[in-house]
Design a protein around this motif. Structure first.
Motif, PDB file in Angstrom:
ATOM      1  N   LYS A  75     -32.753 -18.208   4.400  1.00 61.66           N
ATOM      2  CA  LYS A  75     -32.263 -18.749   3.132  1.00 61.66           C
ATOM      3  C   LYS A  75     -32.979 -20.041   2.758  1.00 61.66           C
ATOM      4  O   LYS A  75     -33.238 -20.310   1.604  1.00 61.66           O
ATOM      5  N   MET A 123     -32.147 -13.092 -12.410  1.00 61.60           N
ATOM      6  CA  MET A 123     -31.092 -12.085 -12.324  1.00 61.60           C
ATOM      7  C   MET A 123     -29.760 -12.689 -12.729  1.00 61.60           C
ATOM      8  O   MET A 123     -29.034 -12.142 -13.520  1.00 61.60           O
ATOM      9  N   LEU A 163     -26.138  -7.814 -14.446  1.00 56.21           N
ATOM     10  CA  LEU A 163     -25.695  -6.854 -13.434  1.00 56.21           C
ATOM     11  C   LEU A 163     -26.922  -6.142 -12.895  1.00 56.21           C
ATOM     12  O   LEU A 163     -27.399  -5.194 -13.489  1.00 56.21           O
ATOM     13  N   VAL A 164     -27.450  -6.625 -11.779  1.00 59.51           N
ATOM     14  CA  VAL A 164     -28.662  -6.006 -11.253  1.00 59.51           C
ATOM     15  C   VAL A 164     -28.402  -5.454  -9.866  1.00 59.51           C
ATOM     16  O   VAL A 164     -27.483  -5.850  -9.179  1.00 59.51           O
ATOM     17  N   ASP A 165     -29.276  -4.597  -9.472  1.00 60.23           N
ATOM     18  CA  ASP A 165     -29.176  -4.000  -8.155  1.00 60.23           C
ATOM     19  C   ASP A 165     -29.657  -4.961  -7.089  1.00 60.23           C
ATOM     20  O   ASP A 165     -30.341  -5.928  -7.356  1.00 60.23           O
ATOM     21  N   GLN A 166     -29.330  -4.638  -5.857  1.00 55.22           N
ATOM     22  CA  GLN A 166     -29.628  -5.561  -4.779  1.00 55.22           C
ATOM     23  C   GLN A 166     -31.108  -5.622  -4.474  1.00 55.22           C
ATOM     24  O   GLN A 166     -31.673  -6.671  -4.310  1.00 55.22           O
ATOM     25  N   THR A 222     -31.163 -10.129   0.368  1.00 55.28           N
ATOM     26  CA  THR A 222     -29.840  -9.675   0.795  1.00 55.28           C
ATOM     27  C   THR A 222     -28.772 -10.584   0.212  1.00 55.28           C
ATOM     28  O   THR A 222     -29.067 -11.584  -0.430  1.00 55.28           O
ATOM     29  N   ASN A 223     -27.520 -10.230   0.474  1.00 52.40           N
ATOM     30  CA  ASN A 223     -26.403 -11.018  -0.048  1.00 52.40           C
ATOM     31  C   ASN A 223     -26.363 -12.412   0.526  1.00 52.40           C
ATOM     32  O   ASN A 223     -25.808 -13.320  -0.076  1.00 52.40           O
ATOM     33  N   SER A 224     -26.926 -12.578   1.707  1.00 51.40           N
ATOM     34  CA  SER A 224     -26.909 -13.907   2.305  1.00 51.40           C
ATOM     35  C   SER A 224     -28.202 -14.649   2.038  1.00 51.40           C
ATOM     36  O   SER A 224     -28.593 -15.537   2.791  1.00 51.40           O
ATOM     37  N   LYS A 225     -28.899 -14.230   0.995  1.00 53.62           N
ATOM     38  CA  LYS A 225     -30.110 -14.924   0.534  1.00 53.62           C
ATOM     39  C   LYS A 225     -31.232 -14.909   1.560  1.00 53.62           C
ATOM     40  O   LYS A 225     -32.084 -15.796   1.570  1.00 53.62           O
ATOM     41  N   HIS A 227     -33.203  -3.864   6.539  1.00 52.16           N
ATOM     42  CA  HIS A 227     -31.923  -4.536   6.365  1.00 52.16           C
ATOM     43  C   HIS A 227     -30.955  -4.145   7.462  1.00 52.16           C
ATOM     44  O   HIS A 227     -30.243  -4.984   8.014  1.00 52.16           O
ATOM     45  N   TYR A 287     -31.919  -5.841  10.595  1.00 50.19           N
ATOM     46  CA  TYR A 287     -31.608  -7.262  10.519  1.00 50.19           C
ATOM     47  C   TYR A 287     -30.113  -7.495  10.711  1.00 50.19           C
ATOM     48  O   TYR A 287     -29.699  -8.451  11.372  1.00 50.19           O
ATOM     49  N   THR A 288     -29.301  -6.608  10.126  1.00 54.78           N
ATOM     50  CA  THR A 288     -27.847  -6.723  10.311  1.00 54.78           C
ATOM     51  C   THR A 288     -27.485  -6.592  11.781  1.00 54.78           C
ATOM     52  O   THR A 288     -26.623  -7.325  12.287  1.00 54.78           O
ATOM     53  N   ASP A 289     -28.143  -5.666  12.479  1.00 53.46           N
ATOM     54  CA  ASP A 289     -27.871  -5.527  13.912  1.00 53.46           C
ATOM     55  C   ASP A 289     -28.212  -6.802  14.652  1.00 53.46           C
ATOM     56  O   ASP A 289     -27.474  -7.253  15.534  1.00 53.46           O
ATOM     57  N   MET A 295     -28.206  -9.776  13.466  1.00 58.11           N
ATOM     58  CA  MET A 295     -27.226 -10.772  13.062  1.00 58.11           C
ATOM     59  C   MET A 295     -25.925 -10.624  13.831  1.00 58.11           C
ATOM     60  O   MET A 295     -25.259 -11.610  14.150  1.00 58.11           O
TER      61      MET A 295
END
Lengths: 167, 160
Positions: B10, B46, B50-53, B95-98, B125, B128-130, B132
């Motif tokens: 981030k 953005m 309303l945009v996609d991820q 991602t949602n967490s920038k 992604h 990366y989540t794993d 995290m």
């Protein structure tokens, strides 16, 4: 695929984690209490960070703070506790109150009279520290710095107060 | 078929960066860094819409004679031809967490389709989540996970 025992296991684990955090070796009294609180809250914070990565299944839909809080109330609560929060209030100035009338960690304690007197003082801050950390961690990962406190008025209902830190 | 994959935190420092071939790493560090500006621009644009991820950034073609090569030739030093005679496309994903993923792709052999890029980002992604969720990983550290390395290797191209 949620197994039948998942929720019970989680509650049992949580109870033991709380006991260990405040347990032997830390000493009683203020110092020990604060250390236990920090450990518990920190644990919740780290779990919240991981959850914030995994949970949002889809678009970058958090255009406002309120959307993020609603995500907490619906998706996070659903994933961790199997239900949604019952009430959300805000003063539109950065403070949110999430109310849960039947909080899973507290249901077992609500059965008899045993804990009713001790409940409010002890539970709110100490027992629910993990959950407070969980909320704070998830919010922090999604870009919102906050401070979260919990209070218990009548078992098994409880309220979580989220105060957003203005940068 | 990627040539370079980078995971940026981030706060805009790299958590993970790997490129093929390994000698060109510095060049890719620079490439990824310049891409960050574009990513930031897109993210702020953005805003309320309303945009996609996933954000697809296509169009920043990296020209054949990059600045380094032309400098050398001006000095009269014979220089090696760039190993990437074709264009390099850069793609970004937030991602949602920038946390940003930047991928540099060599478009010589196959013109990679939109869907393939998206699926690569999705795999990134998920890995990366794993990482995290690993309790031994502190957010903000460099990523040393073997599983993550293996996944990235499977996406990289075999050059010569």
């Amino acid at each position: 695929m949620p197994a039948m025992a998942d929720e019970t296991l989680f509650q049992l684990l949580h109870t033991q984690v709380v006991a260990a955090a405040y347990g032997a070796g830390r000493g009683s009294g203020d110092e020990g209490l604060r250390a236990g609180l920090t450990v518990l809250e920190g644990m919740g914070f780290r779990v919240g960070q991981g959850l914030a990565e995994r949970l949002p299944q889809g678009a970058l839909a958090f255009r406002e703070e309120l959307d993020t809080i609603k995500f907490l109330c619906r998706d996070l609560w659903g994933a961790v506790f199997g239900k949604q929060t019952d009430n959300l209030r805000t003063n539109h100035q950065g403070t949110y109150i999430l109310q849960d009338n039947n909080f899973p960690f507290l249901t077992q304690m609500a059965w008899g009279q045993q804990y009713l007197e001790e409940a409010p003082k002890v539970l709110g801050e100490q027992f629910l520290a993990f959950t407070c950390g969980l909320l704070r961690g998830t919010l922090s990962s999604l870009g919102i710095e906050s401070s979260v406190t919990a209070s218990v008025t009548s078992l098994p209902a409880c309220k979580f107060q989220v105060v957003i830190q203005k940068a | 078929m990627a040539v370079c994959i980078a995971v940026i935190a981030k706060e805009n420092y790299p958590l993970y960066i790997r490129s093929i071939p390994a000698e060109q790493e510095l060049k890719f560090h620079y490439t990824v860094h310049t891409s960050l500006d574009v990513v930031d621009e897109k993210v702020s644009a953005m805003g309320k819409a309303l945009v996609d991820q996933r954000e697809l950034y296509l169009g920043l073609l990296y020209p054949t004679e990059d600045y380094k090569v032309s400098l050398l030739s001006r000095l009269g030093i014979p220089c090696v031809k760039s190993m990437f005679p074709n264009q390099l496309h850069r793609y970004g994903y937030v991602t949602n967490s920038k946390v940003k993923f930047v991928m540099v792709v060599d478009s010589s052999n196959t013109a990679l389709r939109d869907n393939e890029i998206r699926s690569m980002f999705r795999k990134l992604h998920n890995s990366y989540t794993d990482v995290m969720c690993n309790p031994f990983y502190n957010p903000g550290d460099r990523i040393h996970s073997r599983a993550f390395d293996n996944m990235v290797t499977s996406m990289m191209v075999q050059v010569c």
